[in-house]
Design an enzyme around this catalytic site. Structure first.
Site, mmCIF file in Angstrom:
data_model
loop_
_atom_site.group_PDB
_atom_site.id
_atom_site.type_symbol
_atom_site.label_atom_id
_atom_site.label_comp_id
_atom_site.label_asym_id
_atom_site.label_seq_id
_atom_site.Cartn_x
_atom_site.Cartn_y
_atom_site.Cartn_z
ATOM 1 N N GLU A 29 0.831 -1.209 0.000
ATOM 2 C CA GLU A 29 0.000 0.000 0.000
ATOM 3 C C GLU A 29 0.861 1.253 0.000
ATOM 4 O O GLU A 29 2.069 1.211 0.210
ATOM 5 C CB GLU A 29 -0.910 0.030 1.235
ATOM 6 C CG GLU A 29 -2.311 -0.518 1.032
ATOM 7 C CD GLU A 29 -3.194 0.425 0.210
ATOM 8 O OE1 GLU A 29 -2.680 1.430 -0.341
ATOM 9 O OE2 GLU A 29 -4.389 0.139 0.106
ATOM 10 N N ASN A 44 -9.944 5.945 1.971
ATOM 11 C CA ASN A 44 -9.090 5.685 0.820
ATOM 12 C C ASN A 44 -9.159 6.820 -0.190
ATOM 13 O O ASN A 44 -9.932 7.759 -0.047
ATOM 14 C CB ASN A 44 -9.488 4.366 0.135
ATOM 15 C CG ASN A 44 -8.532 3.232 0.480
ATOM 16 O OD1 ASN A 44 -7.319 3.421 0.473
ATOM 17 N ND2 ASN A 44 -9.078 2.067 0.794
ATOM 18 N N ASP A 62 -9.610 2.176 -4.166
ATOM 19 C CA ASP A 62 -8.547 2.101 -3.166
ATOM 20 C C ASP A 62 -7.674 3.344 -3.317
ATOM 21 O O ASP A 62 -8.184 4.447 -3.460
ATOM 22 C CB ASP A 62 -7.759 0.796 -3.339
ATOM 23 C CG ASP A 62 -7.110 0.325 -2.042
ATOM 24 O OD1 ASP A 62 -6.547 1.168 -1.320
ATOM 25 O OD2 ASP A 62 -7.142 -0.880 -1.763
#
Length: 298
Positions: free
Chosen positions: A16, A148, A197
């Site tokens: 991430e 997000n 995301d």
């Protein structure tokens, strides 16, 4: 399917928060569940890994020095990867034990934004925070399940944000001076199997969004129309960053988390870092204007 120009074989559980450091020519990202910070130099192929004191949801570079501004699971800190030195700035109280920090990014004025998320079952009690240069934080939104898609327009006057399960990316007006948000509106609604995301904005003001579950990165024009779609060989892309000498490389993190053995047989590249050359140019991320020293805020 557009072919990547590079695949970095890291096999992250939950890669991430990828960022590109123009000064050193390296990509940085976090494997949240493994408590790792990773660094990759495309010029040499060197991959470096740093152990972390907590799970790291997101981070940004700092205006000067070698620290990062980190949204660890329990709060904000200045962290030096090379030495492991940790200087807590603020640990906002989470509303439940299963809440942690997740996505974040530094805005064009040098403030750090990060949102929290609920892990597993529970009411959507996450929040969106803004951490100012003096180390003080403010709650800017609440009742969030999974924060997000935090990214900012080139002029710094708009912020994009998504509560992932709702499958909507919102656009806020952002006051550059005060950091106040207003005028929330729907920017884009993702398809049924696509969950927004991590995201980033290019020089043209287009938003590049990683669609978890759909295995795609989608470029939206400033008015929210789909312009470009990159299909990945994995279903769980997580975040994107522009980098390279000409800022035309798109770095995409991905995850293996919650994929069965059978699915992983079909997606052996899940968890790797993918690099694509795209017909767009990105902007270097702004750096956090740090406080003079760490200060724990309650």
């Amino acid at each position: 399917m557009k072919k990547p120009v590079d695949i970095v074989p890291v096999g992250n559980t939950l890669g991430e928060g990828v960022l590109w450091d123009c000064g050193s020519g390296r990509a940085w990202w976090t494997d949240i569940q493994q408590k790792k910070l990773l660094r990759y130099a495309p010029a040499t192929g060197l991959i470096e890994t740093f152990d972390l004191p907590e799970r790291l949801g997101s981070f940004g570079f700092v205006e000067s020095g070698t620290q990062i501004i980190a949204a660890f699971e329990s709060g904000f800190a200045l962290y030096a990867p090379e030495s492991g030195a940790l200087d807590w700035i603020a640990r906002p109280p989470h509303a439940a034990k299963n809440i942690r920090f997740n996505d974040g990014r530094v805005d064009r004025q040098g403030r750090f934004w990060a949102g929290s998320m609920v892990e597993g079952d529970g009411e959507p009690r996450g929040k969106l925070y803004r951490l100012d240069g003096d180390g003080r934080y403010e709650v800017c939104a609440a009742n969030i399940a999974i924060s997000n898609s935090i990214c900012f327009s080139p002029d710094g006057k708009a912020m994009y944000f998504a509560d992932t399960p709702k499958q909507v990316i919102h656009r806020y007006a952002l006051d550059p001076e005060s950091g106040e948000l207003s005028s929330r509106r729907i920017f884009a609604i993702t398809p049924e199997d696509a969950f927004p995301d991590g995201a980033q904005v290019d020089c043209d003001g287009c938003v590049w969004s990683a669609h978890w579950g759909a295995g795609q990165v989608v470029r939206y024009t400033p008015d929210g129309r789909v312009d470009t779609v990159i299909d990945l060989p994995v279903t769980q892309p997580t975040c994107v960053a522009f980098g390279g000498d000409d800022m035309d490389l798109l770095f995409v993190t991905s995850a293996r988390e919650n994929l069965s053995g059978r699915v992983l047989e079909r997606q052996p590249q899940a968890g790797n870092l993918f690099v694509y050359r795209v017909a767009a140019r990105g902007m270097s991320d702004a750096r956090y204007v740090r406080p003079l020293s760490g200060r724990l805020s309650e």
